[in-house]
Design a protein around this motif. Structure first.
Motif, PDB file in Angstrom:
ATOM      1  N   THR A  70      38.379  49.403  37.849  1.00 52.44           N
ATOM      2  CA  THR A  70      38.836  48.171  37.215  1.00 52.44           C
ATOM      3  C   THR A  70      38.683  46.990  38.163  1.00 52.44           C
ATOM      4  O   THR A  70      38.773  47.128  39.384  1.00 52.44           O
ATOM      5  N   LYS A  72      39.882  42.784  38.509  1.00 54.15           N
ATOM      6  CA  LYS A  72      40.810  41.787  37.996  1.00 54.15           C
ATOM      7  C   LYS A  72      40.066  40.693  37.238  1.00 54.15           C
ATOM      8  O   LYS A  72      39.008  40.216  37.669  1.00 54.15           O
ATOM      9  N   ASP A  73      40.621  40.328  36.074  1.00 53.12           N
ATOM     10  CA  ASP A  73      40.111  39.218  35.258  1.00 53.12           C
ATOM     11  C   ASP A  73      38.693  39.466  34.738  1.00 53.12           C
ATOM     12  O   ASP A  73      37.949  38.514  34.471  1.00 53.12           O
ATOM     13  N   GLN A  74      38.303  40.746  34.610  1.00 57.47           N
ATOM     14  CA  GLN A  74      36.993  41.092  34.074  1.00 57.47           C
ATOM     15  C   GLN A  74      37.168  42.017  32.873  1.00 57.47           C
ATOM     16  O   GLN A  74      37.983  42.938  32.915  1.00 57.47           O
ATOM     17  N   GLU A  75      36.364  41.769  31.826  1.00 53.56           N
ATOM     18  CA  GLU A  75      36.442  42.616  30.631  1.00 53.56           C
ATOM     19  C   GLU A  75      36.009  44.037  30.947  1.00 53.56           C
ATOM     20  O   GLU A  75      36.608  45.007  30.477  1.00 53.56           O
ATOM     21  N   HIS A 167      33.883  40.480  42.667  1.00 52.78           N
ATOM     22  CA  HIS A 167      35.157  40.395  41.960  1.00 52.78           C
ATOM     23  C   HIS A 167      36.253  41.128  42.729  1.00 52.78           C
ATOM     24  O   HIS A 167      35.989  42.049  43.507  1.00 52.78           O
ATOM     25  N   THR A 168      37.489  40.740  42.477  1.00 52.40           N
ATOM     26  CA  THR A 168      38.631  41.371  43.125  1.00 52.40           C
ATOM     27  C   THR A 168      38.908  42.731  42.490  1.00 52.40           C
ATOM     28  O   THR A 168      38.963  42.844  41.260  1.00 52.40           O
ATOM     29  N   GLY A 170      40.663  45.918  40.848  1.00 56.58           N
ATOM     30  CA  GLY A 170      41.854  46.074  40.035  1.00 56.58           C
ATOM     31  C   GLY A 170      42.793  47.100  40.628  1.00 56.58           C
ATOM     32  O   GLY A 170      42.790  47.335  41.849  1.00 56.58           O
TER      33      GLY A 170
END
Length: 236
Positions: A70, A72-75, A167-168, A170
């Motif tokens: 996962t 963060k803030d990604q579909e 991306h960060t 999850g």
């Protein structure tokens, strides 16, 4: 176990593409779990070229991502983003034929695979630590089916993801465990380059141990390992 040592990465990629195509051409529903990453990149390019030259019924192939991280803030997670770019878009795979594994459905995923007829082919790479899918030595168990691993800031998994993605990370990873992979009809493990030579030697010639998770794949009755000469250079 069938071991194929090829002259170079290009030949490895051609053979890998041929194996996927042979499964796809069986004129029935085919369930495929194919890895993302650098090792299969050329094979997918070849696959896309051949699918443009010969008719294959696209509706028969269904794709299962065998792990997901996962973000963060990604579909979509890290794996689905990579597979979409490297495989699904170039091959024109429609959304209805992509059976997404994620943190919301992982507990039911083994049952879904069984209801869909089982996996016909799992194509995997191997990590420098011997991991396959998301089965890292520090937390894997050969008893697991599909399972979840929490991701915490500062741990090794978080650092690995943070270094490989813009991306960060999850809060979790979900992955096929050994039991899910071993239940598939056919397994293919690919590796190229000298940097993989030592872990390939451990996985194929050392003890079967959770310290080298990919060593368990040797117990599968229909495993094909495809290596270039550099990756095979330390085998007996």
């Amino acid at each position: 176990m069938k071991l194929l040592v090829t002259e170079n990465y290009e030949t490895l990629s051609q053979i890998t593409a041929d194996i996927v195509l042979m499964r796809w051409a069986e004129n029935r529903r085919v369930n495929l779990a194919l890895t993302a990453g650098s090792s299969p990149k050329r094979a997918y390019e070849i696959l896309a070229e051949r699918l443009n030259q010969v008719f294959f019924d696209q509706s028969l192939a269904h794709f299962y991502n065998f792990d997901e991280i996962t973000l963060k803030d990604q579909e979509y997670g890290l794996t689905m983003q990579a597979l979409t770019e490297e495989l699904f878009n170039p091959l024109g795979i429609v959304e209805e034929n992509i059976e997404v594994l994620d943190a919301g459905n992982y507990q039911d995923y083994d049952r879904q695979i069984a209801e869909d007829g089982g996996l016909d082919l799992v194509l995997m790479g191997i990590g420098g630590d011997g991991h396959f899918c998301g089965n890292m030595p520090e937390f894997t168990s050969f008893d697991y089916g599909v399972y979840r691993v929490p991701i915490k800031p500062g741990d090794e998994l978080y650092k690995l993801i943070d270094e490989s993605s813009p991306h960060t990370p999850g809060e979790e990873m979900v992955t096929f465990g050994a039991q899910t992979v071993l239940a598939a009809k056919k397994l293919v493990l690919i590796a190229n380059g000298e940097k993989k030579a030592e872990i390939i030697k451990q996985a194929l010639e050392g003890p079967i141990t959770e310290d080298v998770p990919a060593s368990i794949l040797r117990l599968h009755p229909n495993l094909t390992v495809i290596l270039d000469q550099e990756a095979a250079s330390k085998l007996k």
